[in-house]
Scaffold this motif. Structure first.
Motif, mmCIF file in Angstrom:
data_model
loop_
_atom_site.group_PDB
_atom_site.id
_atom_site.type_symbol
_atom_site.label_atom_id
_atom_site.label_comp_id
_atom_site.label_asym_id
_atom_site.label_seq_id
_atom_site.Cartn_x
_atom_site.Cartn_y
_atom_site.Cartn_z
ATOM 1 N N GLN A 34 5.591 -1.960 -4.357
ATOM 2 C CA GLN A 34 4.901 -0.953 -3.736
ATOM 3 C C GLN A 34 3.639 -1.732 -2.898
ATOM 4 O O GLN A 34 3.133 -1.218 -1.974
ATOM 5 C CB GLN A 34 4.394 -0.011 -4.760
ATOM 6 C CG GLN A 34 5.518 0.778 -5.299
ATOM 7 C CD GLN A 34 5.078 1.776 -6.297
ATOM 8 O OE1 GLN A 34 3.913 2.073 -6.624
ATOM 9 N NE2 GLN A 34 6.200 2.531 -7.201
ATOM 10 N N LEU A 35 3.089 -2.637 -3.647
ATOM 11 C CA LEU A 35 2.135 -3.332 -3.099
ATOM 12 C C LEU A 35 2.335 -4.093 -1.859
ATOM 13 O O LEU A 35 1.413 -3.958 -1.005
ATOM 14 C CB LEU A 35 1.287 -4.302 -4.395
ATOM 15 C CG LEU A 35 0.088 -5.218 -3.842
ATOM 16 C CD1 LEU A 35 -0.866 -4.562 -3.654
ATOM 17 C CD2 LEU A 35 -0.136 -6.328 -4.920
ATOM 18 N N ALA A 36 3.368 -4.684 -1.842
ATOM 19 C CA ALA A 36 3.984 -5.475 -0.621
ATOM 20 C C ALA A 36 3.954 -4.519 0.564
ATOM 21 O O ALA A 36 3.408 -4.693 1.534
ATOM 22 C CB ALA A 36 5.100 -6.153 -0.999
ATOM 23 N N GLN A 37 4.530 -3.333 0.184
ATOM 24 C CA GLN A 37 4.653 -2.297 1.237
ATOM 25 C C GLN A 37 3.140 -1.676 1.624
ATOM 26 O O GLN A 37 3.051 -1.555 2.779
ATOM 27 C CB GLN A 37 5.359 -1.003 0.533
ATOM 28 C CG GLN A 37 7.209 -1.220 0.502
ATOM 29 C CD GLN A 37 7.765 -0.310 -0.317
ATOM 30 O OE1 GLN A 37 7.176 0.764 -0.495
ATOM 31 N NE2 GLN A 37 8.980 -0.542 -0.331
ATOM 32 N N GLU A 38 2.388 -1.536 0.817
ATOM 33 C CA GLU A 38 0.948 -1.081 1.311
ATOM 34 C C GLU A 38 0.069 -1.967 1.775
ATOM 35 O O GLU A 38 -0.506 -1.784 2.993
ATOM 36 C CB GLU A 38 0.371 -0.640 -0.020
ATOM 37 C CG GLU A 38 0.729 0.501 -0.658
ATOM 38 C CD GLU A 38 0.714 1.935 0.006
ATOM 39 O OE1 GLU A 38 -0.092 1.996 0.844
ATOM 40 O OE2 GLU A 38 1.676 2.534 -0.061
ATOM 41 N N ILE A 40 1.820 -4.316 4.088
ATOM 42 C CA ILE A 40 2.397 -4.214 5.273
ATOM 43 C C ILE A 40 1.957 -3.020 6.315
ATOM 44 O O ILE A 40 1.468 -3.173 7.338
ATOM 45 C CB ILE A 40 3.800 -4.166 5.207
ATOM 46 C CG1 ILE A 40 4.498 -5.479 4.718
ATOM 47 C CG2 ILE A 40 4.397 -3.828 6.556
ATOM 48 C CD1 ILE A 40 6.003 -5.329 4.421
ATOM 49 N N LYS A 41 1.730 -1.856 5.567
ATOM 50 C CA LYS A 41 1.066 -0.575 6.124
ATOM 51 C C LYS A 41 -0.452 -0.977 6.649
ATOM 52 O O LYS A 41 -0.505 -0.705 7.628
ATOM 53 C CB LYS A 41 0.919 0.473 5.339
ATOM 54 C CG LYS A 41 2.511 1.039 5.031
ATOM 55 C CD LYS A 41 2.225 2.373 3.990
ATOM 56 C CE LYS A 41 3.660 3.069 3.676
ATOM 57 N NZ LYS A 41 3.355 3.986 2.690
ATOM 58 N N GLY A 42 -0.970 -1.752 5.716
ATOM 59 C CA GLY A 42 -2.372 -2.282 6.133
ATOM 60 C C GLY A 42 -2.468 -3.181 7.368
ATOM 61 O O GLY A 42 -3.460 -2.752 8.389
ATOM 62 N N ILE A 43 -1.596 -3.881 7.665
ATOM 63 C CA ILE A 43 -1.643 -4.860 8.364
ATOM 64 C C ILE A 43 -1.165 -4.077 9.785
ATOM 65 O O ILE A 43 -1.714 -4.184 10.760
ATOM 66 C CB ILE A 43 -0.564 -6.053 8.296
ATOM 67 C CG1 ILE A 43 -1.159 -6.885 7.117
ATOM 68 C CG2 ILE A 43 -0.213 -6.821 9.485
ATOM 69 C CD1 ILE A 43 -0.134 -7.924 6.572
ATOM 70 N N GLN A 44 -0.068 -3.244 9.579
ATOM 71 C CA GLN A 44 0.182 -2.656 10.810
ATOM 72 C C GLN A 44 -0.859 -1.465 11.285
ATOM 73 O O GLN A 44 -0.846 -1.540 12.348
ATOM 74 C CB GLN A 44 1.526 -1.610 10.233
ATOM 75 C CG GLN A 44 2.618 -2.449 10.273
ATOM 76 C CD GLN A 44 3.837 -1.609 9.684
ATOM 77 O OE1 GLN A 44 3.677 -0.789 9.048
ATOM 78 N NE2 GLN A 44 5.177 -1.917 9.999
ATOM 79 N N LYS A 45 -1.751 -0.801 10.385
ATOM 80 C CA LYS A 45 -2.663 -0.051 10.895
ATOM 81 C C LYS A 45 -3.869 -0.836 11.483
ATOM 82 O O LYS A 45 -4.419 -0.465 12.626
ATOM 83 C CB LYS A 45 -3.506 0.469 9.501
ATOM 84 C CG LYS A 45 -4.503 1.298 9.990
ATOM 85 C CD LYS A 45 -5.115 1.820 8.592
ATOM 86 C CE LYS A 45 -5.863 0.516 8.215
ATOM 87 N NZ LYS A 45 -6.786 0.708 7.081
#
Length: 71
Positions: A34-38, A40-45
């Motif tokens: 979950q941390l890794a996914q979050e 990645i979402k932050g980097i995409q944002k």
């Protein structure tokens, strides 16, 4: 949740899972995913924000050029 049943010789046997709960190791692995996914979402944002900022800057330059360099 897990428990260990005692063997006839007094030692503990293999852990036996009770219910549907995750073990500590499974919880840690799940939270790591979950941390890794979050992240990645932050980097995409951040990439999207930077891209939009560049687009706004480009549009401002184009508007200035259309106005003849006036602000």
């Amino acid at each position: 949740m897990e428990y260990k049943k005692r063997n006839k010789d007094g030692t503990y046997g293999e852990p036996i899972k009770i219910g549907t709960g995750l073990s500590i190791d499974e919880q840690v692995a799940s939270l790591g995913e979950q941390l890794a996914q979050e992240k990645i979402k932050g980097i995409q944002k951040d990439l999207l924000i930077n891209s939009l900022g560049e687009t706004v800057t480009q549009l401002k330059l184009e508007v200035m050029a259309l106005r003849g360099g006036e602000a």
